[in-house]
Design an enzyme around this catalytic site. Sequence first.
Site, short mmCIF file in Angstrom:
data_model
loop_
_atom_site.label_atom_id
_atom_site.label_comp_id
_atom_site.label_asym_id
_atom_site.label_seq_id
_atom_site.Cartn_x
_atom_site.Cartn_y
_atom_site.Cartn_z
CG ASP A 1 -6.38 3.18 5.37
OD1 ASP A 1 -6.97 3.13 4.27
OD2 ASP A 1 -5.80 2.21 5.88
CB SER B 1 -1.56 -3.03 2.82
OG SER B 1 -2.76 -3.08 2.08
CG HIS C 1 -4.01 1.70 2.76
ND1 HIS C 1 -4.39 0.89 3.80
CD2 HIS C 1 -3.50 0.87 1.82
CE1 HIS C 1 -4.14 -0.36 3.50
NE2 HIS C 1 -3.59 -0.40 2.31
#
Length: 471
Positions: free
Chosen positions: A395, A186, A448
């Site tokens: 994601d 991330s 994610h």
Amino acid sequence: MPPPPHLLKINLSWLPLVLLLLLNLFSLALCVSVITHLPGFRGRLPFYLETGYVSVDEEKGVELFYYFITSERSPSEDPVLLWLTGGPGCSAFSGLVDEIGPLKFVKSPYNGSLPNLVYFPDSWTKVANIIFLDSPVGTGFSFSASPEGYYVGDLSSSMQVHSFIIKWFIDHPQFLSNPFYVSGDSYAGKLVPLIAQIISEGTNYGNDLVLNLKGYLIGNPATGEKIDQNSKVPYAHGVGIISDQIYELVQRHCEGEDYKHPCNVLCAKMLDTVEELISKVQKTNILEPKCPRASPKPKSKVERMYVGIRYRELLGPPEPPPSFKCRTYVHLLNYYWANSKSTQEALHVKKGTVREWQRCNDDLPYTKDLHSSIKHHLNLTSRGYRALVYSGDHDLVVPFLGTQEWVRSLNFPIVSDWRSWNFGGQSAGFTITYSNNMTFATVKGAGHTAPEYRPKECLAMIRRWLSLKPL
């Protein structure tokens, strides 16, 4: 079970390092504890767990907290991974229990008692030693003794991570010969190549301290570029969230624009329409139920100062809490477990340093001053360092389309063209390899971040990559 690495006999060849450690004992300020039992886990931990603090700014009293778990296969030979979780401000504990570590919470309705933990077999510690680091300061159990210490950003916090890793290896010389990789996901994916570059520019630190840096790996990574934001539109179009007409209007009115900061009215209006439609789905995984983020929220706008940063007036979970069917419900269990007095005592957290543990601390006075990580990717891979970039293909926070675009922009020749990579006789995603030792891969069905959704597949992926084998 073999004795933990700290108890191994040190060869005389390490004498210079031992002397260096003794001479710098106070400046290093390492505080290390071996953990054999944890609240909520039945019996003795079936792996070696160490927690500790490393001082990275003595003047301001900044200490970074870490969890270290040795490989369950061959600690003396397997790679060492430094793992950073995103945010910025999300605790590495989230990476440990929600993504790649050997512990998982038992998902059951919270009844006021301490949540239970169980051993998780699909951990990356099957193939690597992992340092889970709470960074930047103010994340997890990392703290500063002075208010000024919390004012860091991408660049300064990366330098603190560099300081951390040097001191950590001085205290753990038995791992110096192991392959070393900087890793994270991330927002941390934006910082990992910068940290790896800083380390690469000074791998020999004198006194026989040589870091065996081999490369880096990042999952669902941010870059700082407008690519990340702009790729949400073609991705949303491709999966049927926005129509052909809306997509075409965005292309017409927003050509050349940064979708996060549009300059013309028509573009801004179309992007508002796109955002409204995207808001109907769960961005972390478009196929899952839409759920609130399970992190504490302010109960009033009154601010209370505590060691220089803003903390919530009252401690407590989010209101309303996420539904039990939500994946984020387990984050609520993280919150209750980590804020337990018995937990913090077991982890040897320094009393009074952290008022409230948060999975993701949004109140940090953090400056996003690294505008792009692309140049660091180019620098490192051009110099022969290995890189693995992977994305969950469901994601919508950092869509794989944008990640694939910047990887291609590096303009390295293709060694192995786009193909399926398999697990259990089925496609687990798709991958491509470039001549600069960079591998890009998607993880089919993952969100994610990828290991949280497809742990078995991601373990197979990392096992093959660390072993220098094709995915």
